[in-house]
Enzyme design. Structure first.
Site, PDB file in Angstrom:
ATOM      1  N   LYS A 192      -9.551  -6.031 -41.990  1.00 12.33           N
ATOM      2  CA  LYS A 192     -10.756  -6.190 -41.171  1.00 12.33           C
ATOM      3  C   LYS A 192     -11.874  -5.346 -41.790  1.00 12.33           C
ATOM      4  CE  LYS A 192     -12.697  -3.952 -37.686  1.00 12.33           C
ATOM      5  NZ  LYS A 192     -14.100  -4.313 -37.859  1.00 12.33           N
ATOM      6  N   GLU A 267      -7.377   7.666 -43.940  1.00 16.67           N
ATOM      7  CA  GLU A 267      -8.329   8.380 -44.808  1.00 16.67           C
ATOM      8  C   GLU A 267      -9.567   8.591 -43.952  1.00 16.67           C
ATOM      9  OE1 GLU A 267     -11.162   9.349 -46.608  1.00 16.67           O
ATOM     10  OE2 GLU A 267     -11.212   7.520 -47.830  1.00 16.67           O
ATOM     11  N   CYS A 301     -17.102   9.897 -47.631  1.00 11.11           N
ATOM     12  CA  CYS A 301     -16.182  10.814 -46.948  1.00 11.11           C
ATOM     13  C   CYS A 301     -15.986  12.124 -47.707  1.00 11.11           C
ATOM     14  CB  CYS A 301     -14.854  10.133 -46.691  1.00 11.11           C
ATOM     15  SG  CYS A 301     -14.230   9.273 -48.129  1.00 11.11           S
TER      16      CYS A 301
HETATM   17  P1  NDP Z   1     -15.468   3.941 -37.332  1.00  5.93           P
HETATM   18  O1  NDP Z   1     -14.361   4.863 -37.606  1.00  5.93           O
HETATM   19  O2  NDP Z   1     -15.812   3.619 -35.926  1.00  5.93           O
HETATM   20  O3  NDP Z   1     -15.240   2.524 -38.052  1.00  5.93           O
HETATM   21  C1  NDP Z   1     -14.403   2.313 -39.161  1.00  5.93           C
HETATM   22  C2  NDP Z   1     -13.664   0.991 -38.993  1.00  5.93           C
HETATM   23  O4  NDP Z   1     -12.825   1.050 -37.840  1.00  5.93           O
HETATM   24  C3  NDP Z   1     -14.571  -0.224 -38.774  1.00  5.93           C
HETATM   25  O5  NDP Z   1     -13.995  -1.357 -39.373  1.00  5.93           O
HETATM   26  C4  NDP Z   1     -14.553  -0.355 -37.259  1.00  5.93           C
HETATM   27  O6  NDP Z   1     -14.886  -1.655 -36.798  1.00  5.93           O
HETATM   28  C5  NDP Z   1     -13.108  -0.028 -36.959  1.00  5.93           C
HETATM   29  N1  NDP Z   1     -12.850   0.387 -35.589  1.00  5.93           N
HETATM   30  C6  NDP Z   1     -13.700   0.967 -34.697  1.00  5.93           C
HETATM   31  N2  NDP Z   1     -13.073   1.207 -33.528  1.00  5.93           N
HETATM   32  C7  NDP Z   1     -11.799   0.778 -33.670  1.00  5.93           C
HETATM   33  C8  NDP Z   1     -10.653   0.760 -32.818  1.00  5.93           C
HETATM   34  N3  NDP Z   1     -10.694   1.227 -31.577  1.00  5.93           N
HETATM   35  N4  NDP Z   1      -9.509   0.240 -33.299  1.00  5.93           N
HETATM   36  C9  NDP Z   1      -9.431  -0.231 -34.553  1.00  5.93           C
HETATM   37  N5  NDP Z   1     -10.480  -0.253 -35.404  1.00  5.93           N
HETATM   38  C10 NDP Z   1     -11.648   0.262 -34.979  1.00  5.93           C
HETATM   39  O7  NDP Z   1     -16.734   4.490 -38.069  1.00  5.93           O
HETATM   40  P2  NDP Z   1     -18.260   4.240 -37.638  1.00  5.93           P
HETATM   41  O8  NDP Z   1     -18.695   3.042 -38.345  1.00  5.93           O
HETATM   42  O9  NDP Z   1     -18.495   4.214 -36.173  1.00  5.93           O
HETATM   43  O10 NDP Z   1     -18.924   5.569 -38.184  1.00  5.93           O
HETATM   44  C11 NDP Z   1     -18.893   6.733 -37.356  1.00  5.93           C
HETATM   45  C12 NDP Z   1     -18.645   7.950 -38.183  1.00  5.93           C
HETATM   46  O11 NDP Z   1     -17.386   7.845 -38.823  1.00  5.93           O
HETATM   47  C13 NDP Z   1     -19.615   8.156 -39.325  1.00  5.93           C
HETATM   48  O12 NDP Z   1     -20.783   8.776 -38.908  1.00  5.93           O
HETATM   49  C14 NDP Z   1     -18.794   9.023 -40.224  1.00  5.93           C
HETATM   50  O13 NDP Z   1     -18.856  10.349 -39.792  1.00  5.93           O
HETATM   51  C15 NDP Z   1     -17.394   8.500 -40.055  1.00  5.93           C
HETATM   52  N6  NDP Z   1     -17.003   7.560 -41.112  1.00  5.93           N
HETATM   53  C16 NDP Z   1     -16.172   8.012 -42.064  1.00  5.93           C
HETATM   54  C17 NDP Z   1     -15.828   7.190 -43.095  1.00  5.93           C
HETATM   55  C18 NDP Z   1     -14.932   7.648 -44.181  1.00  5.93           C
HETATM   56  O14 NDP Z   1     -14.968   7.089 -45.267  1.00  5.93           O
HETATM   57  N7  NDP Z   1     -14.081   8.631 -43.954  1.00  5.93           N
HETATM   58  C19 NDP Z   1     -16.354   5.835 -43.219  1.00  5.93           C
HETATM   59  C20 NDP Z   1     -17.178   5.427 -42.114  1.00  5.93           C
HETATM   60  C21 NDP Z   1     -17.495   6.296 -41.114  1.00  5.93           C
HETATM   61  P3  NDP Z   1     -16.402  -2.024 -36.396  1.00  5.93           P
HETATM   62  O15 NDP Z   1     -17.196  -1.874 -37.626  1.00  5.93           O
HETATM   63  O16 NDP Z   1     -16.289  -3.421 -35.940  1.00  5.93           O
HETATM   64  O17 NDP Z   1     -16.789  -1.044 -35.337  1.00  5.93           O
END
Ligand code: NDP
Length: 517
Positions: A192, A267, A301
């Site tokens: 996804k 991760e 990250c």
């Molecule tokens: P999320 O952790 O919410 O999203 C990452 C992925 O998880 C997306 O595909 C999202 O889908 C999905 N997701 C969200 N909620 C659920 C759930 N309950 N069950 C399963 N999958 C889920 O990151 P955000 O986009 O909201 O970013 C928020 C913060 O996260 C950022 O500000 C940053 O601090 C951190 N982040 C860290 C990353 C890393 O590489 N370590 C990458 C991205 C964010 P959908 O997009 O449809 O919400």
């Protein structure tokens, strides 16, 4: 790959420009719903994307299950799978311009990054895991036991169906990191993409068709995390799940996976320390610190968003940092001259603004940046951009030094001894990565070995390579992606013990129980 991935190309498309890829075919969501994806740089609509739901996730998981249980993929030799994955890499490279443009328009990362890092990085992941499929042995002989006089071997086998939930910051590379090791190890996968950036992952479907990957072996379902994502983590037909994203959602993934005791790879976030020692080449180290922090606006990250600088060189180093930061070019991400484009969304800009306000309250005015930039071209949406921002003399206990901002904000922290630098670096709930900048490699390694993080770059930063394991300590995650470790994470290990038989004297139970049994 076709000229452009639009309605005109994908046959039978009613509304979605980019459709779900399930069982080898592009299709609409069961609900027929779509969502709009925007180019953050201009705040204009980029495309309509199929909005999958639980039903679509279940259909994709069933397709993967059938492909694994009844299809040819897990029965193929590692060499045969490697040939297919190398073909995928060839096709990615052949279509790199189109993929890079889509990646930049959808997520706002610069075309420089998409062209030179994201798309080749995705192809490189397929090539590395193809090599693992070919070279890593399936079966390893173990030492026999003297009594009973057994022979033993261990066998690496695929888990079955694996799922991957990916973030918006590196959508194409993250899709490759979740799909390539899974397939190389003989699994079938469902992934996804993030809702902000689903396009480049969906484009991969056509590449899998052209590479003749059997139907159901890879499935890509765009849609909300709360439905599609949760289903991928919880579904009883799934054998392993991998997630990259926020620590908060990572915790939720663990909970959902616990229902069927699925192995998880997580991760998650980071707040990495980049340590500049007093013997560093300051000119080079300043560049490394800026690159380590501001690449992709800090939406990375492993970003080195805490720079720990030795007090004896602090003022000189800060002067260099400020001068160089002023030369970073913000602008149209599709222009190869641009260093930094927009952030992924206005919401992410608001998060950054909140932290910068907090920083002003905690430590005072930043030395550089602190707001939205002026002088952008008229077609660009200023509200999507944020200046590279540097706070100086930040206490490590402050919120801007402890919390992941995921934006272009650097906290610089002075230190006086190597021990203090290590203590500050490790004083974080995270442990993803870090850097040490020094001309004394032995001293730098001494520090690197004491940092509780999954990666340390000495005199460098951000060099993530498919051949090297990547992942975090502490709340930065569980397990490793990439490297041989990342390949083995997609396999189970079975031990097979063989008693030569022939005589009762060879059996331990006759000794342990009664010779009459
Ligand atoms: P999320 O952790 O919410 O999203 C990452 C992925 O998880 C997306 O595909 C999202 O889908 C999905 N997701 C969200 N909620 C659920 C759930 N309950 N069950 C399963 N999958 C889920 O990151 P955000 O986009 O909201 O970013 C928020 C913060 O996260 C950022 O500000 C940053 O601090 C951190 N982040 C860290 C990353 C890393 O590489 N370590 C990458 C991205 C964010 P959908 O997009 O449809 O919400």
């Amino acid at each position: 790959m076709s000229d452009h991935f639009t309605t005109s190309h994908i046959k039978g498309t009613a509304m979605a420009d980019y459709k779900l890829f399930i069982d080898g075919e592009y299709c609409d969501a069961a609900s027929g719903e779509t969502f709009e994806t925007y180019e953050p740089a201009t705040n204009t609509k980029f495309a309509d994307v199929a909005k999958g739901g639980r039903e679509d996730a279940e259909r994709a998981i069933s397709a993967a299950r059938k492909a694994f249980d009844d299809g040819p993929w897990p029965k193929m030799s590692g060499k045969e799978r490697a040939a297919k994955l190398n073909k995928v890499a060839d096709l990615i490279e052949a279509n790199s311009e189109k993929l890079a443009e889509a990646e930049t328009r959808d997520g706002g990362g610069t075309i420089k990054k998409s062209t030179f890092a994201d798309i080749p990085g995705g192809a490189g992941a397929f090539r590395w895991f193809a090599r693992c499929a070919e070279e890593q042995p399936d079966t390893v002989e173990l030492e026999g036991t003297p009594f009973p006089p057994s022979t033993n071997y261990k066998r690496y086998e695929p888990h079955g169906v694996t799922t991957g939930i990916i973030p918006w910051n590196f959508p194409f590379i993250m899709a490759a990191w979740k799909i390539a090791p899974s397939l190389a190890a003989g699994n079938c996968a469902v992934i996804k993409p993030a809702s902000f950036t689903s396009v480049s992952a969906l484009m991969l479907g056509e590449i899998f068709q052209e590479a003749d990957i059997p139907p159901g072996v890879v499935n890509i379902v765009s849609g909300p995390g709360g439905t599609v994502g949760e289903e991928l983590a919880a579904n009883t037909l799934v054998d392993k799940t991998a997630f990259t994203g926020s620590t908060e959602v990572g915790r939720r993934i663990m909970q959902l996976a616990s229902g069927t005791v699925k192995p998880v790879t997580l991760e998650l976030g980071g707040k990495s320390a980049n340590i500049v020692l007093d013997d560093a080449d300051l000119d080079i180290a300043a560049g490394v610190v800026l690159w380590g922090t501001f690449l992709h606006n800090g939406q990375v990250c492993e970003s080195g968003t805490r720079a720990l600088v030795h007090e004896s060189i602090y003022d000189e180093f800060m002067e260099l940092l400020v001068e160089r930061a002023g030369k970073i070019i913000l602008g149209d991400p599709l222009d190869f001259a641009t260093d930094l484009g927009p952030l992924v969304s206005r919401g992410q800009v608001e998060t950054v603004e909140r932290y910068v306000k907090l920083g002003r309250d905690e430590v005072g005015e930043p030395l550089v940046g602190g707001g939205k930039p002026d002088g952008l071209a008229d077609n660009l949406d200023r509200d999507a951009f944020f200046q590279p921002t540097i706070f100086s003399k930040v206490p490590n206990a402050s919120k801007i030094a402890q919390e992941e901002i995921f934006g272009p904000v650097l906290s610089v922290i002075p230190f006086s001894t190597d021990d203090e630098a290590v203590a500050i670096a490790n004083d974080s709930i995270y442990g993803l990565a870090g850097g040490v900048q020094s001309t004394n490699i032995e001293r730098a390694h001494g520090i690197a070995n004491r940092m509780r993080t999954g990666t340390v770059w000495v005199n460098d930063y951000h060099l993530v390579d498919p051949q090297r394991p990547f992942g975090g300590y502490k709340q930065s995650g569980i397990g490793r992606e990439l490297g041989a470790e990342g390949f083995r994470a997609y396999q189970q290990v079975k031990h097979v013990h063989t008693n030569p038989g022939g005589t009762r004297d060879n059996y331990i139970h006759f000794t342990a129980l009664s010779n009459e049994i």
